[in-house]
Design a protein around this motif. Structure first.
Motif, PDB file in Angstrom:
ATOM      1  N   ASP B  14       0.973  -1.122  -0.030  1.00 11.65           N
ATOM      2  CA  ASP B  14      -0.016  -0.007  -0.040  1.00 11.65           C
ATOM      3  C   ASP B  14       0.943   1.378  -0.086  1.00 11.65           C
ATOM      4  O   ASP B  14       1.576   1.495   1.103  1.00 11.65           O
ATOM      5  CB  ASP B  14      -0.846  -0.193   1.187  1.00 11.65           C
ATOM      6  N   GLU B  15       0.599   2.038  -1.166  1.00 18.19           N
ATOM      7  CA  GLU B  15       1.761   3.226  -1.212  1.00 18.19           C
ATOM      8  C   GLU B  15       1.546   4.179   0.129  1.00 18.19           C
ATOM      9  O   GLU B  15       2.563   4.852   0.422  1.00 18.19           O
ATOM     10  CB  GLU B  15       1.374   3.947  -2.259  1.00 18.19           C
ATOM     11  N   ALA B  16       0.455   4.070   0.485  1.00 19.18           N
ATOM     12  CA  ALA B  16       0.211   5.109   1.838  1.00 19.18           C
ATOM     13  C   ALA B  16       0.893   4.561   2.905  1.00 19.18           C
ATOM     14  O   ALA B  16       1.328   5.431   3.757  1.00 19.18           O
ATOM     15  CB  ALA B  16      -1.480   5.197   2.048  1.00 19.18           C
ATOM     16  N   LEU B  17       1.102   3.249   3.165  1.00 13.87           N
ATOM     17  CA  LEU B  17       1.713   2.707   4.376  1.00 13.87           C
ATOM     18  C   LEU B  17       3.342   2.582   4.312  1.00 13.87           C
ATOM     19  O   LEU B  17       3.767   2.358   4.938  1.00 13.87           O
ATOM     20  CB  LEU B  17       1.047   1.171   4.591  1.00 13.87           C
ATOM     21  N   GLY B  18       3.393   2.382   3.020  1.00 16.99           N
ATOM     22  CA  GLY B  18       4.936   1.970   2.700  1.00 16.99           C
ATOM     23  C   GLY B  18       5.175   0.619   3.424  1.00 16.99           C
ATOM     24  O   GLY B  18       4.258  -0.274   3.767  1.00 16.99           O
ATOM     25  N   LEU B  19       6.445   0.078   3.337  1.00 14.31           N
ATOM     26  CA  LEU B  19       7.017  -0.956   4.283  1.00 14.31           C
ATOM     27  C   LEU B  19       8.058  -0.710   5.070  1.00 14.31           C
ATOM     28  O   LEU B  19       9.268  -0.951   5.039  1.00 14.31           O
ATOM     29  CB  LEU B  19       7.404  -2.068   3.342  1.00 14.31           C
ATOM     30  N   GLU B  21       9.308  -1.699   7.780  1.00 12.30           N
ATOM     31  CA  GLU B  21      10.070  -2.715   8.211  1.00 12.30           C
ATOM     32  C   GLU B  21      11.149  -3.258   7.054  1.00 12.30           C
ATOM     33  O   GLU B  21      11.973  -3.905   7.545  1.00 12.30           O
ATOM     34  CB  GLU B  21       9.191  -3.898   9.064  1.00 12.30           C
ATOM     35  N   HIS B  22      10.952  -2.946   6.048  1.00 13.42           N
ATOM     36  CA  HIS B  22      11.846  -3.194   4.883  1.00 13.42           C
ATOM     37  C   HIS B  22      12.209  -2.228   4.080  1.00 13.42           C
ATOM     38  O   HIS B  22      12.923  -2.208   2.911  1.00 13.42           O
ATOM     39  CB  HIS B  22      10.804  -4.119   3.805  1.00 13.42           C
ATOM     40  N   GLY B  23      12.342  -1.046   5.017  1.00 10.15           N
ATOM     41  CA  GLY B  23      13.206   0.057   4.490  1.00 10.15           C
ATOM     42  C   GLY B  23      12.476   1.093   3.380  1.00 10.15           C
ATOM     43  O   GLY B  23      13.031   1.998   2.763  1.00 10.15           O
ATOM     44  N   ILE B  24      10.892   0.642   3.323  1.00 11.50           N
ATOM     45  CA  ILE B  24      10.197   1.547   2.486  1.00 11.50           C
ATOM     46  C   ILE B  24       9.240   2.687   3.031  1.00 11.50           C
ATOM     47  O   ILE B  24       8.457   1.999   3.718  1.00 11.50           O
ATOM     48  CB  ILE B  24       9.581   0.854   1.290  1.00 11.50           C
ATOM     49  N   ALA B  25       9.704   3.885   2.943  1.00 10.32           N
ATOM     50  CA  ALA B  25       8.737   4.969   3.870  1.00 10.32           C
ATOM     51  C   ALA B  25       7.540   4.827   3.549  1.00 10.32           C
ATOM     52  O   ALA B  25       7.120   4.795   2.217  1.00 10.32           O
ATOM     53  CB  ALA B  25       9.442   6.460   3.659  1.00 10.32           C
ATOM     54  N   ASP B  32       8.511   4.179  -7.677  1.00  9.57           N
ATOM     55  CA  ASP B  32       9.690   4.817  -7.248  1.00  9.57           C
ATOM     56  C   ASP B  32      10.493   3.540  -6.254  1.00  9.57           C
ATOM     57  O   ASP B  32      11.523   3.699  -5.992  1.00  9.57           O
ATOM     58  CB  ASP B  32       9.605   5.975  -6.155  1.00  9.57           C
ATOM     59  N   ILE B  33       9.765   2.473  -6.309  1.00 15.09           N
ATOM     60  CA  ILE B  33      10.596   1.405  -5.836  1.00 15.09           C
ATOM     61  C   ILE B  33      11.169   0.610  -6.928  1.00 15.09           C
ATOM     62  O   ILE B  33      10.880   0.732  -8.067  1.00 15.09           O
ATOM     63  CB  ILE B  33       9.130   0.255  -5.191  1.00 15.09           C
ATOM     64  N   PRO B  34      12.376   0.320  -6.518  1.00 10.69           N
ATOM     65  CA  PRO B  34      13.370  -0.246  -7.650  1.00 10.69           C
ATOM     66  C   PRO B  34      12.727  -1.295  -8.475  1.00 10.69           C
ATOM     67  O   PRO B  34      12.258  -2.320  -7.638  1.00 10.69           O
ATOM     68  CB  PRO B  34      14.713  -0.589  -6.807  1.00 10.69           C
ATOM     69  N   PRO B  40       8.779  -9.511  -0.315  1.00 13.29           N
ATOM     70  CA  PRO B  40       9.630  -9.831   0.778  1.00 13.29           C
ATOM     71  C   PRO B  40       9.139 -11.253   1.462  1.00 13.29           C
ATOM     72  O   PRO B  40       9.910 -11.857   2.028  1.00 13.29           O
ATOM     73  CB  PRO B  40       9.270  -8.802   1.893  1.00 13.29           C
ATOM     74  N   ASP B  41       8.095 -11.827   1.097  1.00 11.88           N
ATOM     75  CA  ASP B  41       7.479 -13.194   1.431  1.00 11.88           C
ATOM     76  C   ASP B  41       7.860 -13.977   0.863  1.00 11.88           C
ATOM     77  O   ASP B  41       8.218 -15.249   0.972  1.00 11.88           O
ATOM     78  CB  ASP B  41       5.763 -13.037   1.567  1.00 11.88           C
ATOM     79  N   CYS B  42       7.760 -14.080  -0.890  1.00 12.21           N
ATOM     80  CA  CYS B  42       8.090 -15.196  -1.614  1.00 12.21           C
ATOM     81  C   CYS B  42       8.842 -14.685  -2.706  1.00 12.21           C
ATOM     82  O   CYS B  42       9.332 -15.791  -3.605  1.00 12.21           O
ATOM     83  CB  CYS B  42       6.690 -15.561  -2.212  1.00 12.21           C
ATOM     84  N   GLY B  43       9.598 -13.678  -2.998  1.00 11.07           N
ATOM     85  CA  GLY B  43      10.574 -13.401  -3.861  1.00 11.07           C
ATOM     86  C   GLY B  43      10.073 -13.305  -5.125  1.00 11.07           C
ATOM     87  O   GLY B  43      11.045 -13.054  -6.235  1.00 11.07           O
TER      88      GLY B  43
END
Lengths: 248, 63
Positions: B14-19, B21-25, B32-34, B40-43
């Motif tokens: 969710d763009e609003a929440l980011g992640l 815990e995985h370094g995504i604000a 904007d995510i590479p 992060p769960d299944c690759g």
């Protein structure tokens, strides 16, 4: 009426997952254990096919070899995952706390919701064959749930019986989506009543049938849309089909 | 703000929440995510996600 696609058995994606090598942590079993998967739609490494049908994203025809082969515990969210066991015995273990064994004609609905892990194993001594279906949910991150039921072959002979969806006696899910089953003798014609708004996917498990005029044989399938009813003429004894209605 | 779902396992972004815990604000756009980011769960690769317009589950409030 409109045919979206016809997918012959041999045109499906095919993956062979041995329990050794790159899949060693994902696939359970002794070194000769193997999962084979025929995918009707794009799934994992198979991405050159059809991208599902509306909220229906995965339709996998999987065989686990005996004596412990399957998927080790792995995580899911959101997807509503169903397994319809066609042969052998499937052991399903999930983090809701359920350990279940399903045999021919048994099926389950596992809604991963806010997060759940599961393991799928064949600890029996013969191959286990199941159809795995994944559906997008109506709402994200709902509480996980697990339900199971059994297709009563005798009570439902020669009729279209709803297994999953908003029909009395079927397992309910949070989505406009139905799975029905038709087990029929040859020479009978069935009328599949549905809705023009839904995508339809007919898959022949066994036997042979003419679906809206298209002949489908074992593991062939087709999708239709803009239909309020579909005629299914069964042309082989022991014909067994799954009939899916999916929100587009 | 949009939501994206991993077609490999159902993990949702969710763009609003980011992640965090995985370094995504929070507020980080999907674009904007590479491109080499994976689930992060299944690759599953980023390209194996699909934009979804599905609301969150809300528990029923007691009457």
């Amino acid at each position: 009426m409109s045919v979206r696609f016809v997918l012959r058995a041999a045109e499906r994606g095919y993956s062979r997952l041995p329990s050794v090598g790159l899949n060693a942590s994902y696939v359970a079993g002794h070194p000769d254990g193997v999962i084979t998967r025929h995918s009707s739609f794009n799934f994992h490494e198979y991405q050159s096919g059809i991208p599902g049908l509306g909220v229906l994203k995965v339709f996998g025809d999987e065989v686990f070899s005996p004596n412990g082969t399957g998927y080790n515990m792995h995580p899911h969210h959101n997807f509503i995952i169903m397994a319809f066991v066609l042969g052998g015995a499937l052991t399903h273990i999930n983090t809701i706390g359920k350990i279940d064994e399903l045999k021919r004609d048994d099926y389950y609905v596992f809604s991963a919701g806010s997060g759940g892990k599961h393991s799928e194993l064949n600890i029996g001594d013969q191959d286990m064959n199941a159809i795995y279906v994944w559906v997008l949910p109506g709402r994200l991150l709902a509480p996980p749930s697990y339900r199971r039921a059994r297709f009563d072959r005798k009570a439902n002979a020669n009729r279209i019986a709803c297994l999953v969806g908003d029909t009395p006696g079927a397992l309910p899910i949070d989505q406009t989506f139905k799975v029905s089953r038709l087990a029929s003798a040859a020479g009978r014609t069935h009328r599949w009543q549905t809705s023009r708004e839904l995508g339809l996917y007919a898959f022949v498990l066994e036997g042979k049938a003419d679906v809206a005029g298209t002949t489908l044989e074992r593991r062939d399938s087709m999708a239709l849309e803009d239909e309020s009813a579909v005629e299914i003429a069964v042309t082989a004894d022991g014909t067994d089909m799954l009939l899916v209605e999916s929100r587009l | 703000m949009k939501k994206y779902l991993c077609l490999g396992c159902g993990f949702s972004y969710d763009e609003a929440l980011g992640l965090p815990e995985h370094g995504i604000a929070p507020g980080t756009r999907w674009a904007d995510i590479p491109d080499d980011w994976v689930c992060p769960d299944c690759g599953t690769p980023k390209s194996g996600f699909e934009m979804v317009e599905i609301p969150y589950y809300e528990p029923a409030r007691p009457q």
